[in-house]
Write a protein that holds these residues in place. Sequence first.
Motif, PDB file in Angstrom:
ATOM      1  N   ASN A 231      87.901  19.684  30.160  1.00 55.94           N
ATOM      2  CA  ASN A 231      88.531  20.358  31.290  1.00 55.94           C
ATOM      3  C   ASN A 231      88.037  21.802  31.309  1.00 55.94           C
ATOM      4  O   ASN A 231      88.523  22.655  30.573  1.00 55.94           O
ATOM      5  CB  ASN A 231      90.049  20.306  31.147  1.00 55.94           C
ATOM      6  N   ILE A 232      87.088  22.072  32.165  1.00 55.46           N
ATOM      7  CA  ILE A 232      86.427  23.360  32.202  1.00 55.46           C
ATOM      8  C   ILE A 232      87.308  24.436  32.833  1.00 55.46           C
ATOM      9  O   ILE A 232      87.030  25.641  32.712  1.00 55.46           O
ATOM     10  CB  ILE A 232      85.077  23.237  32.960  1.00 55.46           C
TER      11      ILE A 232
ATOM     12  N   ILE B 245      87.446  13.617  24.478  1.00 54.51           N
ATOM     13  CA  ILE B 245      88.006  14.183  25.709  1.00 54.51           C
ATOM     14  C   ILE B 245      88.983  15.301  25.356  1.00 54.51           C
ATOM     15  O   ILE B 245      89.859  15.127  24.510  1.00 54.51           O
ATOM     16  CB  ILE B 245      88.744  13.096  26.514  1.00 54.51           C
ATOM     17  N   PHE B 246      88.855  16.445  26.036  1.00 59.80           N
ATOM     18  CA  PHE B 246      89.782  17.569  25.874  1.00 59.80           C
ATOM     19  C   PHE B 246      90.487  17.806  27.197  1.00 59.80           C
ATOM     20  O   PHE B 246      89.851  18.084  28.216  1.00 59.80           O
ATOM     21  CB  PHE B 246      89.021  18.829  25.453  1.00 59.80           C
ATOM     22  N   THR B 247      91.840  17.715  27.192  1.00 63.05           N
ATOM     23  CA  THR B 247      92.612  17.845  28.428  1.00 63.05           C
ATOM     24  C   THR B 247      93.019  19.288  28.700  1.00 63.05           C
ATOM     25  O   THR B 247      92.844  19.786  29.817  1.00 63.05           O
ATOM     26  CB  THR B 247      93.865  16.960  28.381  1.00 63.05           C
ATOM     27  N   ASN B 248      93.593  19.965  27.716  1.00 59.08           N
ATOM     28  CA  ASN B 248      94.078  21.335  27.888  1.00 59.08           C
ATOM     29  C   ASN B 248      94.670  21.812  26.569  1.00 59.08           C
ATOM     30  O   ASN B 248      94.799  21.023  25.617  1.00 59.08           O
ATOM     31  CB  ASN B 248      95.156  21.414  28.990  1.00 59.08           C
TER      32      ASN B 248
ATOM     33  N   SER C 187      81.741  18.087  32.230  1.00 63.51           N
ATOM     34  CA  SER C 187      82.846  18.976  32.571  1.00 63.51           C
ATOM     35  C   SER C 187      83.616  18.438  33.773  1.00 63.51           C
ATOM     36  O   SER C 187      83.065  17.741  34.628  1.00 63.51           O
ATOM     37  CB  SER C 187      82.322  20.380  32.877  1.00 63.51           C
ATOM     38  N   TYR C 188      84.915  18.775  33.828  1.00 54.96           N
ATOM     39  CA  TYR C 188      85.712  18.348  34.975  1.00 54.96           C
ATOM     40  C   TYR C 188      86.749  19.405  35.336  1.00 54.96           C
ATOM     41  O   TYR C 188      87.099  20.265  34.527  1.00 54.96           O
ATOM     42  CB  TYR C 188      86.384  16.995  34.727  1.00 54.96           C
TER      43      TYR C 188
ATOM     44  N   TYR D 141      90.655  27.454  27.101  1.00 57.46           N
ATOM     45  CA  TYR D 141      90.192  26.935  25.817  1.00 57.46           C
ATOM     46  C   TYR D 141      89.078  25.906  26.031  1.00 57.46           C
ATOM     47  O   TYR D 141      88.162  25.795  25.217  1.00 57.46           O
ATOM     48  CB  TYR D 141      91.352  26.305  25.051  1.00 57.46           C
ATOM     49  N   GLY D 142      89.170  25.169  27.140  1.00 54.56           N
ATOM     50  CA  GLY D 142      88.137  24.185  27.434  1.00 54.56           C
ATOM     51  C   GLY D 142      86.790  24.835  27.675  1.00 54.56           C
ATOM     52  O   GLY D 142      85.744  24.329  27.241  1.00 54.56           O
ATOM     53  N   ALA D 143      86.805  25.968  28.387  1.00 50.44           N
ATOM     54  CA  ALA D 143      85.551  26.679  28.653  1.00 50.44           C
ATOM     55  C   ALA D 143      84.893  27.122  27.353  1.00 50.44           C
ATOM     56  O   ALA D 143      83.669  27.003  27.175  1.00 50.44           O
ATOM     57  CB  ALA D 143      85.831  27.884  29.550  1.00 50.44           C
ATOM     58  N   GLU D 144      85.707  27.605  26.417  1.00 52.05           N
ATOM     59  CA  GLU D 144      85.169  28.004  25.108  1.00 52.05           C
ATOM     60  C   GLU D 144      84.705  26.796  24.305  1.00 52.05           C
ATOM     61  O   GLU D 144      83.662  26.825  23.642  1.00 52.05           O
ATOM     62  CB  GLU D 144      86.241  28.767  24.322  1.00 52.05           C
TER      63      GLU D 144
END
Length: 503
Positions: A242-243, A202-205, A264-265, A247-250
């Motif tokens: 976190n799209i 999980i990636f938050t930000n 994605s969220y 950084y999440g988009a990348e």
Amino acid sequence: MQIDAVLEGVELVRRAGPPVDAGSIEYDSRRVVPGSLFVAMQGGTTDGSRFIAAAIERGAVAVVTDTARAFDETVQKFPHVAAAEVRHGRRALAQLAANFYAHPEKKLALSGVTGTNGKTTTAFLLDAMLNSVGRKTVLVGTIEYHVAGTVVESPHTTPESRDLLELFVKGVSAGATEAVMEVSSHALAQGRVWSLPFDVAIFTNLTRDHLDYHGTMEAYFAAKRMLFDGANGVVPRVAVINIEDPYGAELAIKAREAGTEIFSYGLGTGEFRAEDVRMSAAGMTFTLVTPTGGASMQTRLTGKVNVYNLLAASAAAYARGLRLDEIAAGAASLACVPGRFQTVDAGQPFTVVVDYAHTDDALRNLIALAREFVKPTNGRVITLFGCGGDRDRTKRPLMGRAAGEGSDFVVLTSDNPRSEDPEAIMHDALPGLEATGTAFVTEADRAKAIQIAIEQARPGDIVLLAGKGHEKTQTLRDRVIPFDDAEMAAGAIRALAQTGAKR
């Protein structure tokens, strides 16, 4: 366990000495007992090879080192000791410990949470969701560790691999089938979680933090990315990202290229979204939108940041096989996360909140949430904060600006000054604070600073005590002292009530 069996799969450079049996694995020479295998690793501040002789004196029968000189000296001086030179000390420790403990990580479904903010709350939420459907878990994070329901003290957000695997062994023995853990950028960069087979990552930000260690945001992001792109040795089955974070988009692109399935969220975009969000100081409700339908969410957590945390945990729980109604029930079961928007109620006519916010982004989010709560009463936001010593100095003026921009009054104080002078740390934060024009005072003594903040409050105001959150100590230059923001605040409120001060 026979030394060569312990070394199986490790990147060996050289091996010498007898085929001894190791009774334990240690990386701290002070924990060595007769029969131990001692792993001497190069670290950021010390070289473990300095303690090889001490470890052998305490009874170590085998030494693994990532230093060629230390290997040669061990072979020459201690021919009765098994010795091995490895390419990477911490990665070797991870593999050695996994072999020694019979791979408990393969007996647990691992979920790892990384990002600058939100790791702890997201991990607590996912753990609560899994527990609510009867799954026993191991929880590893900043506040505390849980082993199948038993709470254990947390010395590090992400422990060394040897300690982590020992924790997993205890969890498996107690019937745990899942593990939820915060994964810090330090742990990833240093190899503390090397080759762990995460099922869900999980990636938050990502916001500015830890640049004292990583140097640049690019290096900081590269460390986080390791959990998703295979650079940590294993690619997760599912990546929850976190799209809405740049950084999440990348990261989603990199993870997809590595072969990971992406969940994605975001508040308004992504496969997992929130609609009709309604929040108050007592909690919030919203509709969780997913690829397979919606669910009504009710929680005692509140604030925009916690919507993100709930979306992350929900997507991860979904990836772990929970139904939407089970996810909703699990979210509702969590009363609070210690030190995360934790209220202090001692009968006062204003609100006091203790929170772990210790970056400019987290501070800005915290203050924005507080501002929403005081709008109906036209109350003020009073913010107390400090900056940690021996940490990234460049974020100090940014934190000062974040505190001043959103608050009506600010108390600048100390927060674990460590080896630095508290006054010098506060001086670093002042330019950002002064630029906002917000009224403020400085007080290096955090206990006195809390008292000042409490005395400033009037009915309807909110006092934010930011930075330490769940922590129970204050780290000074020469000692660590007991210190609990919540207890200090309650004491200050009671003292104020006893003086009969006018409100």
